[in-house]
Every structure is written in structure tokens, then in C-alpha cells.
Design an enzyme around this catalytic site. Structure first.
Site, PDB file in Angstrom:
ATOM      1  N   GLY A  86      35.513  28.259  23.638  1.00 16.47           N
ATOM      2  CA  GLY A  86      35.057  27.096  24.022  1.00 16.47           C
ATOM      3  C   GLY A  86      34.394  26.200  22.906  1.00 16.47           C
ATOM      4  O   GLY A  86      33.739  26.564  22.075  1.00 16.47           O
ATOM      5  N   LYS A  87      34.647  25.007  23.211  1.00 15.20           N
ATOM      6  CA  LYS A  87      33.908  23.831  22.308  1.00 15.20           C
ATOM      7  C   LYS A  87      33.294  22.709  23.012  1.00 15.20           C
ATOM      8  O   LYS A  87      33.666  22.454  24.274  1.00 15.20           O
ATOM      9  CB  LYS A  87      34.912  23.138  21.349  1.00 15.20           C
ATOM     10  CG  LYS A  87      35.587  24.255  20.291  1.00 15.20           C
ATOM     11  CD  LYS A  87      36.471  23.608  19.395  1.00 15.20           C
ATOM     12  CE  LYS A  87      36.965  24.372  18.220  1.00 15.20           C
ATOM     13  NZ  LYS A  87      37.964  23.480  17.228  1.00 15.20           N
TER      14      LYS A  87
ATOM     15  N   ALA B  31      27.508  20.304  22.288  1.00 17.57           N
ATOM     16  CA  ALA B  31      26.461  20.975  21.768  1.00 17.57           C
ATOM     17  C   ALA B  31      26.848  22.282  20.779  1.00 17.57           C
ATOM     18  O   ALA B  31      25.872  22.896  20.165  1.00 17.57           O
ATOM     19  CB  ALA B  31      25.988  22.065  23.206  1.00 17.57           C
TER      20      ALA B  31
ATOM     21  N   ASP C  94      22.068  19.050  32.137  1.00 16.38           N
ATOM     22  CA  ASP C  94      23.534  19.108  31.891  1.00 16.38           C
ATOM     23  C   ASP C  94      24.101  20.227  32.942  1.00 16.38           C
ATOM     24  O   ASP C  94      24.985  20.835  32.504  1.00 16.38           O
ATOM     25  CB  ASP C  94      23.879  19.425  30.520  1.00 16.38           C
ATOM     26  CG  ASP C  94      25.223  18.996  30.005  1.00 16.38           C
ATOM     27  OD1 ASP C  94      25.727  18.470  30.810  1.00 16.38           O
ATOM     28  OD2 ASP C  94      25.819  19.608  29.259  1.00 16.38           O
TER      29      ASP C  94
END
Length: 986
Positions: free
Chosen positions: A702-703, A706, A820
Site C-alpha cells: 500500500g501507498k 502518510a 482520517d
């Protein structure tokens, strides 16, 4: 004489008694009304609600109360209290108004069960309690004495249990509306015994079983509503064809099977037939052409086949033909163009072929026209907008050829133009770019050519898509006049010249794609002023010059593609601060200098992002190819002897550099354990170097803004998630970071993803989490697996995620605001138990030492609470709003943004859908928005979660519930029968 005196005494006594009776009755009604006010207002009612209902010694004072009507004896005969609103309940004192003939208390928020004292109102003719929150079983026994009752309206409440049968004995009842509740079981056979009934509404409940054929005995019935969320067995009863007075038959979305009975053709007075959203099969019976009064025919979303019967040419009153999403074939009959009153023709997603009738729209009445996804060919009929009232013109995904008719460019009533994916050619009528009401113009994937007009306007246009055509010339400067434009796609054309700076002066612009053209000149500096941008693609042009300074102003930009141009100069260092930028492509340009490091640059794959820039130097590499190349180029001007010496020196240097590099790499590997330090918050049988070894491209899972997340397989067989933080952190020397991360490491809750520890050196921080093998909720909802996430699992995940957030808000020490909350931050373990992730990091990721700031990160697009726009602050109610969006995702199955038109998010779409419903109710709205991939779900449960979601996304923060209240509501759903009889099978 004595007789006369006695007579006078009796008369006086009678008058006194009558006067006393009037006075007593008058004050009795006054007292009852004041009691009603006290009970019905409730704690949430506004102060001015029923404010004129006040005590008075006047005998007639109550007759002037708002909504109250009295007879000549000052008795209340009508009470009409609508849209006050009220938030309490109906008290027993309602029974004291015994002369009441009309009780209308609709469109309020009254709750609880109906009082049995209503049975005292034996003079009632109208009982309207619609649009409230009354619950429990409907007390049918209260109607036994209401022999004068003509209308009973309980639409849109929360009544449950079986349908009341006592009302069948009401001989004068003409109007019965029980729709929009939670009634379950079957429709009683006794409902065929109503003697005077003209309107029967049972739609939008949880009814099952077969629709009784005996309902056909209701010879006086004019409107019959049975659909929407009921789940019957079998099909439309053929006997319904004998209901000779029927004007409207609605059986939509109620699991009907079988074929449409030809006997319905006998309903010669029927003006509306709605049987959409079922599982009907077979062909359209030609006998339906005998329904000479028919105006609205909706057969959409079924499995019907065959062709439209030619005999339908007799239906001269037809205004609406909704046949979309079936398997119809053949041509659209020519008579459709001759139907004099046709306003809506929607036949999208069928197998229609051949050409459209040339005279289509010639009747001058057309409003809505949609033939998307068929196999239609030929030219577009020229008179579609002859009426001057056409609103939608949609022909996407067909085989149309030829030009767009000139009349479309003159049709000022249009709101949507969608002609993508055809074979249209020729220039576009200039007027198409000047229509005042159009919100979307989509002309992509055709063969349209010519230049765009120099005059462009359109105050409503939000999306302009001209991709993959043959447009030439310059992009008009007048493009800046499109002040409402949010998405501009001009890619894959033959535009030349420079990009007008005015394009980036459009105030609401978020997405720009002008790739694949022949554009030259620099990137306009105005791009840095448009902070609303989220995606920009200028690739595959001939743009030159440097990237404008000030790109860091684009804090919402997530995609920037400038590849395959002639852009030069250094890679802007300020990109490190663009925390939303997750996709960057600067490949195949003429960038020079050294690629910056740190910050957001850690997210990008250098080999792909910066490939094809021969003069660009990469950090941490032994040599810079461009410098070496320039040095060798200059030496070619010297003598062969000097050239040989230089080459020899270069080779020797290269060998030396290789040796040094090998030595350095070995030394780094040798001292890696000393460079990194592991801080564990529980016993971990791993080492720092075990974690660092996992930081490889192939391990990325995942990217985001953050950081980058890797899957790490440790030598002891355990898996961990490693999050490499991106930002200005200073690694192990940042004591603020250490203090806060160690606080987070102490949090223990089964629905919060556990922080196991962190690994750091002087430059970088790596957070270690439990590994969640089933990924995120977002992946399951919006990926290929979404259809397999059944309702029970969705509800379970909602409860578990709510518990995690509740712990953070109310029980954690210190209390934590997530900031978030989104579906991608709700992760699922091997047992699909939900864990809230990425909590509490935003406040120190980008501003070390400023952890008290509550505004450093607002959240993710589509989840951000509206108050952030003007306060730049977030609190726990901001988390609640974001969680409400997640609940809507669970119900609707769609992403919060990007699927509802540009500028519209999931909350706005739900509100818009609600406003467009002809009979708005929770049930109707949920059925309009619920995830179509769900099958067999309990409607009561979905509505319950939907109501909670809408409370969470209220515009004002104080009006939202706390997470503790959300957990309580989710774990205490309304009691309902959750057997298969309560399931809706779409």
C-alpha cells in the site's frame, strides 16, 4: 298558571343545563388540546411550536388555535397539525376530543405506539398520521367503532407485525395507505372484502407470500400499490385483469417472477403500469395495446425479451416508456416517433439494433431520451429537441455515425449531452458549447473534428469530455468562462499551441487531462493558483520550460503526469511537501540536476517516475551519467594521446569507484543493526535488521500520503505490517515523535490495530503493526470481492469499527481523535474482525513538535466534515461524520467520491436522491440507493443503519451523535422478524 310556571322552570333548567354542558365540553376540549401540546411537542421541538395554544377563560379561545376547527357548539371537529414539527407522542387525552371528524397530524416526528383511546373518536372520517415515527403493531381494534371513517393514512411510519384486519369492516373506507412501514407476513385474504375502497397502498413494507388473486374482487379500486421492498412469491395474478376501474397498478421491486399476464389488457381505464425492478420474463403481450388510457409504462430492470409489439401504435396517450435493462431486441418501431404525447423514452442496456425512427421527437414533447448500450446504427434523428424542452440526450455506446444534429446545439433546455463511444464525425455544432443548463458534455471516443469555437460559455457545465477525437486548432482562451467546470478532458486529440493560462483560473476545477496532443510552450504558471486540483495529466505533448514554482500550493493534488514532453530544469524540491501526491510521472523529459530526496519523494518509484531523463542524477548512486558524458564529450576535441590518457583515467576511476561501492555496501550491511534501533511495545522475537530487510519493492502492499506499507515476513514465521512514514520527521532524535508513538503503543483494544513497536534511525521511522491478511474494508467494498461481502458481515464490521472509535473517543487515556476515518483505514483480520488503523498519526507526521494542533490533517477527500472548510479544525464529531460516510459506503457499496458526478460526494448524492423521490420515505430512499450486489438482506436492519449514518453526517457537528451513542444504536437495532420472510431479494 301553575302549569305555565312549571313550564318556564323546566325551560330555564334546560337552558342552564345546556349552557353548562357547552361550557364543560368547551373547557374539556381546551384541556385536551393543552395536554396534546405538552405531550406532542417533545424536548426537541422549537419554542414557537404550537405557541398560540394557550390557556384562556374564553369559551371559544381554543377554536382559534392554529390547526383547530370547531362546530357551532365550540367542540373540536378538526385538528390539522402538519409540519410543525413535533417530537413527542400522542397522549391518551386525544380520546377526549370525541366530536373529532378529521385528525391530521402528518409530517412530524411523533413516536411510540398509538394510544388505545383513539377508539373513542367514533365520528372520525379522516385519520392521517402519515410521515411520523409511530411504532409497534397497528392497533386495528381502535377502528372498530369508527363507522364513518373514509380515509386512513399511516404511510411512512415504523409499524410492524401483521397487517390489521379489523379495518376490513369499515364500510365507508375509500382510502387506505399503510405503505412505508415494516408490516410483515402475507396480505390477508380478507382484504378482498372492502366494500368502497378506491385506494390501497401496501408498498414499501416487508410483506411476503403470494399476492392474493382475491384482491381482484375490489371492483371499486382505482389505485393499487403493492411493490417496493415487499418480496412476494410468484407473479402478477392474471385475475387483476378484471379490476375494471383500476387507474394505477404499481408492483415494482417486489420479486415478481413469470410473465406479464395478457389479461391486463382488459384494464381499459389504467393510466399507469409500474412493474419495474423484478424478475419478469417472456415477451410483452400484444394485448396490452388495448389499454387505451395508458400514459406511463415502466417495464425496466427485468429479463423481458422479444420486440416491442407493433400494436402499441394504438397507445396514443403514452408519455413514458421505460424499457431499460432488459433483453429486448430488434428495431425501435417507427410508430414510436408518431406517438403524439411521448415525453420519456429510456431503453438503455438492451439489444436494440438498426436505425432510430427518423421522426423521433417530431411530436414536440420529448423530455428524456436515453438509448445507451444498444447496437443502434445510422444517423441521429434531427428533431429530438423540436419541443425545446429536451433535458437529457444520451446515446453512449452504440454505432451511430454522421454529425451531431444542429438542433442539439440550439436546445437550451438540455442538462446532459452524452454521445461517447460511437462513430460520430464532422464538426460539433458551436452552440453545444454555449448551452446554459448543461451539466455534462461527453463527446469522447468518436471521430469528431474541426476546431473548438472561440465563444464558449455555460454557467452550469461541470464536466467537459472531448477525449479521443480529431479536434484541431488551439484550445480556446474562452474556456475560462466555464466557471462551474470541475473536470476537463481534451486528451488524445490534435490540439496545437500553448495551454491557455485561463484554463487554470476556473475556480472549481479539480481534474485536467490534456495529454496526447501537440501542445507547445511552457506549463502555465496559473496552475499553481488552482488549489482545488486533484489530478493533472499534461503528458505526451511538446511542452517545454521548467515546472512552475509554487506547485506545493496544490495540497489536494494526488496525480501529476508530465511525462513525454520537453520539460527541463531541476525536479522541484517543493514536491516533498505535496502530501496528497501519490502518483508522479516525470519520465521522458529533459530534467537536470539531482532528484530530491525525503518527504513525499519516498512514495515514488524513482526508476519509473524519472526514467528517460538522461541528464538527471539520482541520489545515492556512484556516478552521474550526465557529468561523465559531458567530460568525455569535451575530451574528444583533444589529441588521441590525451584521449587515451583520459580514458585510462576514467577506466581506473570506474574500477576504483566499483571497489569503493562494494566496500561501502558491505560496510553498511555490517553496521545495519547499529544504524537502526528497534523499540518494542510487547515481546517481539525479531531484530531491527529483520524489519529493514523487508523494505523491498516487491513487498509493498500500500501507498498513501502518510507513507508506504510493506508486508514483512519475520524469521520466526510471523507477519507484520511495516509502515514507512513520509514527512519531516527526524527519526530517533525526534523526542516528540517518540513520546506520542509510545503513547499509541500502549493502546489495547480488540478493534484497534495494535502498534507492536517501531524501528528508527536518524532519518526514518518504521512503524510495526499486526498484519491483517484480509486487507481493508475499502478493498472489499470497492474491489472485485465487494459482491461477496454479505449484509450480516457488513453490519458486524460497522459495529466493531464503531467500538474501536468509541474506545478512542471515550475510554482511551489520553483520548484520541482519529482524523482520517475511512474504509481503507478499517482493516480485517483472518476472522474478518474489524480493526481501526492509522489512528492519531496525523498530528505529528508533518509537523514535529506541534502535536497539539488539531488542524494539521483534515482527513481524506470525501470523508471530511463540512465544518473543516471554515474552521480548519477537527474534533471527535469530525470522526463521527467520517464514520457516517463509511456506513453509507457499507449500505450503498460505492466510493464516497468519483461515482456521482464531479463535485458530488456520497452524502450529497443521497440527499439529492431523497429530494427526487415522488413519495420520500426511509424505505423508498434505502431501496433507491442500496448496493445492488446485495441479495437477501433484512430491510429493517439496512434502514436502521442508514438512519444512523444520516445522523452522523448532519451538517452541524453538535447535531451528530457521539461514538458511544452510535455503538448503542448499532447494537440495539429495532426488534424485527429476521427470518427469510423479512429478506429482500433483489
Amino acid at each position: 298558571m301553575r302549569i305555565r310556571v312549571s313550564y318556564l322552570l323546566v325551560l330555564c333548567f334546560t337552558l342552564i343545563w345546556f349552557r353548562w354542558t357547552v361550557v364543560y365540553s368547551s373547557f374539556s376540549d381546551l384541556d385536551a388540546l393543552l395536554k396534546l401540546k405538552e405531550s406532542m411537542k417533545g424536548a426537541k421541538a422549537k419554542h414557537h411550536a404550537l405557541e398560540d395554544w394557550k390557556f384562556s377563560t374564553s369559551l371559544s379561545a381554543h377554536c382559534s388555535f392554529s390547526g383547530v376547527t370547531c362546530d357551532q357548539n365550540l367542540r373540536v371537529v378538526a385538528l390539522n397539525v402538519t409540519l410543525v414539527p413535533l417530537f413527542g407522542h400522542l397522549p391518551p387525552e386525544i380520546g377526549l376530543l370525541e366530536k373529532l371528524e378529521n385528525l391530521t397530524i402528518s409530517m412530524n416526528n411523533l413516536t411510540d405506539q398509538l394510544p388505545s383511546d383513539l377508539a373513542s373518536l367514533t365520528s372520525l372520517k379522516v385519520l392521517n398520521i402519515s410521515h411520523n415515527l409511530f411504532s409497534g403493531q397497528f392497533p386495528g381494534n381502535i377502528t372498530v367503532g369508527m363507522t364513518e371513517l373514509e380515509a386512513l393514512d399511516a404511510y411512512d411510519n415504523s409499524f410492524s407485525g401483521p397487517l390489521p384486519e379489523e379495518i376490513v369492516k369499515l364500510e365507508k373506507l375509500k382510502y387506505l395507505h399503510l405503505a412505508g412501514n415494516y408490516f410483515s407476513g402475507t396480505i390477508p385474504e380478507s382484504y378482498s372484502e372492502f366494500q368502497s375502497l378506491e385506494f390501497l397502498g401496501l408498498n414499501a413494507n416487508s410483506l411476503t407470500g403470494r399476492v392474493p388473486e382475491s384482491l381482484a374482487k375490489l371492483k371499486t379500486l382505482k389505485e393499487l400499490h403493492l411493490g417496493y421492498s415487499n418480496a412476494y412469491e410468484g407473479g402478477i395474478p392474471p385475475a387483476f385483469g378484471s379490476m375494471e376501474n383500476l387507474r394505477l397498478l404499481e408492483m415494482a421491486n417486489c420479486n415478481l417472477t413469470g410473465e406479464i399476464p395478457p389479461s391486463l389488457g382488459n384494464l381499459t381505464k389504467l393510466h399507469s403500469l409500474f412493474v419495474q425492478m423484478n424478475n419478469l420474463t417472456g415477451t410483452i403481450p400484444p394485448e396490452l395495446s388495448s389499454m387505451m388510457s395508458l400514459m406511463s409504462l415502466d417495464l425496466s430492470i427485468n429479463d423481458l425479451t422479444g420486440e416491442i409489439p407493433e400494436s402499441f401504435s394504438k397507445l396514443k396517450n403514452l408519455t413514458l416508456m421505460n424499457f431499460f435493462q432488459n433483453k429486448f431486441r430488434g428495431s425501435l418501431p417507427s410508430f414510436i416517433g408518431d406517438l403524439p404525447n411521448l415525453e420519456t423514452l429510456q431503453v438503455w442496456e438492451n439489444n436494440f439494433s438498426f436505425v432510430l425512427p427518423h421522426n423521433l421527437g417530431g411530436n414536440g414533447r420529448f423530455l428524456y431520451f436515453d438509448v445507451t448500450k444498444n447496437h443502434l446504427t445510422g444517423l441521429i434523428p434531427p428533431d429530438l429537441c423540436k419541443s425545446g424542452r429536451l433535458k437529457t440526450f444520451i446515446i453512449t455506446d452504440n454505432f451511430f455515425r454522421g454529425p451531431i444534429p444542429k438542433g442539439i446545439g440550439e436546445c437550451r433546455s438540455l442538462t446532459k449531452i452524452r454521445v461517447a463511444n460511437n462513430f460520430l464525425d464532422g464538426p460539433v455544432p458551436p452552440g453545444v458549447f454555449q448551452l446554459p443548463s448543461v451539466t455534462i458534455t461527453e463527446l469522447s471516443n468518436n471521430r469528431l473534428n474541426g476546431e473548438l469555437p472561440s465563444v464558449i460559455s455555460g454557467e452550469s457545465l461541470g464536466t467537459l469530455t472531448l477525449s479521443n477525437n480529431l479536434f484541431t486548432g488551439k484550445i480556446p482562451a474562452a474556456m475560462k468562462n466555464l466557471r462551474a467546470l470541475q473536470s476537463l478532458s481534451l486528451d488524445a486529440n490534435e490540439f496545437i499551441g500553448e495551454i491557455p493560462g485561463g484554463v487554470f483560473e476556473i475556480p472549481m476545477l479539480t481534474k485536467v487531462n490534456i495529454s496526447g496532443n501537440n501542445l507547445t510552450g511552457p506549463i502555465p504558471t496559473t496552475i499553481t493558483h488552482r488549489a482545488s486540483l486533484t489530478a493533472v495529466d499534461l503528458s505526451r505533448n511538446n511542452l517545454a520550460g521548467e515546472v512552475p514554482k509554487g506547485m506545493k500550493n496544490l495540497m489536494d493534488l494526488s496525480i501529476l503526469n508530465l511525462s513525454r514532453n520537453e520539460i527541463s530544469g531541476p525536479v522541484p524540491d517543493e514536491i516533498r511537501f505535496m502530501t496528497s501526491l501519490t502518483t508522479l510521472d516525470l519520465s521522458s523529459n529533459n530534467f537536470t540536476g539531482t532528484v530530491p530526496t525525503g518527504g513525499q519523494f519516498l512514495v515514488f518509484n524513482y526508476d519509473k517516475t524519472f526514467a528517460g531523463n538522461p541528464n538527471l542524477c539520482f541520489p545515492h548512486r556512484a556516478s552521474c551519467p550526465s557529468v561523465l558524458y559531458d567530460s568525455l564529450r569535451k575530451t574528444r576535441a583533444k589529441t588521441a594521446r590525451v584521449r587515451a590518457i583520459v580514458i585510462g583515467i576514467a577506466l581506473a576511476t570506474a574500477v576504483l569507484l566499483v571497489a569503493v561501492t562494494v566496500h561501502v555496501v558491505r560496510k553498511r550491511r555490517l553496521h545495519r543493526a547499529q544504524a537502526w534501533k528497534l523499540t518494542a511495545f510487547q515481546r517481539l522475537e525479531i531484530k531491527a535488521e529483520d524489519v529493514v530487510e523487508c523494505l523491498k519493492e516487491e513487498n509493498i502492499i500500500g501507498k498513501g500520503g502518510a507513507g508506504i506499507v510493506y508486508r514483512g515476513s519475520m524469521p520466526n514465521g510471523t507477519d507484520v505490517a511495516i509502515k514507512r512514514l513520509v514527512g519531516q520527521g527526524s527519526g530517533r532524535n525526534d523526542y516528540g515523535f517518540r513520546a506520542e508513538i509510545e503513547t499509541l503503543g500502549k493502546i489495547r483494544h480488540r478493534n484497534i490495530m495494535r502498534l507492536l513497536g517501531y524501528v528508527s534511525n536518524k532519518d526514518t521511522n518504521l512503524l510495526l503493526y499486526e498484519y491483517m491478511p484480509n486487507g481493508s474494508l475499502g478493498e472489499w467494498l470497492h474491489g472485485a470481492k465487494g459482491g461477496h461481502l454479505r449484509w450480516e458481515m457488513r453490519y458486524k464490521i460497522a459495529v466493531e469499527a464503531a467500538r474501536g472509535l468509541c474506545y478512542m473517543h471515550h475510554d482511551c487515556s489520553p483520548l484520541i481523535i482519529h482524523r482520517d476515518v475511512k474504509s481503507n483505514n478499517i482493516l480485517l483480520d483472518a476472522d474478518f474482525e474489524a480493526h481501526v488503523a492509522d489512528f492519531g498519526l496525523a498530528k505529528f507526521l508533518y509537523d514535529p513538535g506541534a502535536s497539539q494542533s488539531m488542524s494539521s490533517i483534515a482527513g481524506s477527500y470525501g470523508y471530511i466534515a463540512p465544518e473543516y472548510a471554515y474552521t480548519l479544525k477537527v474534533d471527535e464529531k469530525s470522526d463521527v461524520y467520517s464514520f457516517g460516510v463509511v456506513l453509507l459506503e457499507l449500505i450503498i457499496g460505492r466510493k464516497p467520491v468519483g461515482e456521482f458526478g464531479d463535485g458530488v460526494d456520497i452524502v450529497g448524492w443521497v440527499n439529492k436522491t431523497m429530494s427526487e423521490l415522488s413519495q420520500p420515505s426511509d424505505t423508498a430512499l434505502v431501496l433507491a440507493v442500496v448496493d445492488p450486489r446485495l441479495s437477501g438482506y433484512p430491510l429493517t436492519s439496512v434502514i436502521h443503519m442508514f438512519n444512523i449514518a444520516m445522523m452522523c453526517v448532519k451538517e452541524m457537528g453538535p447535531a451528530r451523535p457521539t461514538m458511544r451513542e452510535v455503538v448503542h444504536m448499532l447494537t440495539n437495532p429495532p426488534q424485527s422478524n429476521t427470518s427469510t420472510q423479512d429478506l429482500i431479494n433483489l
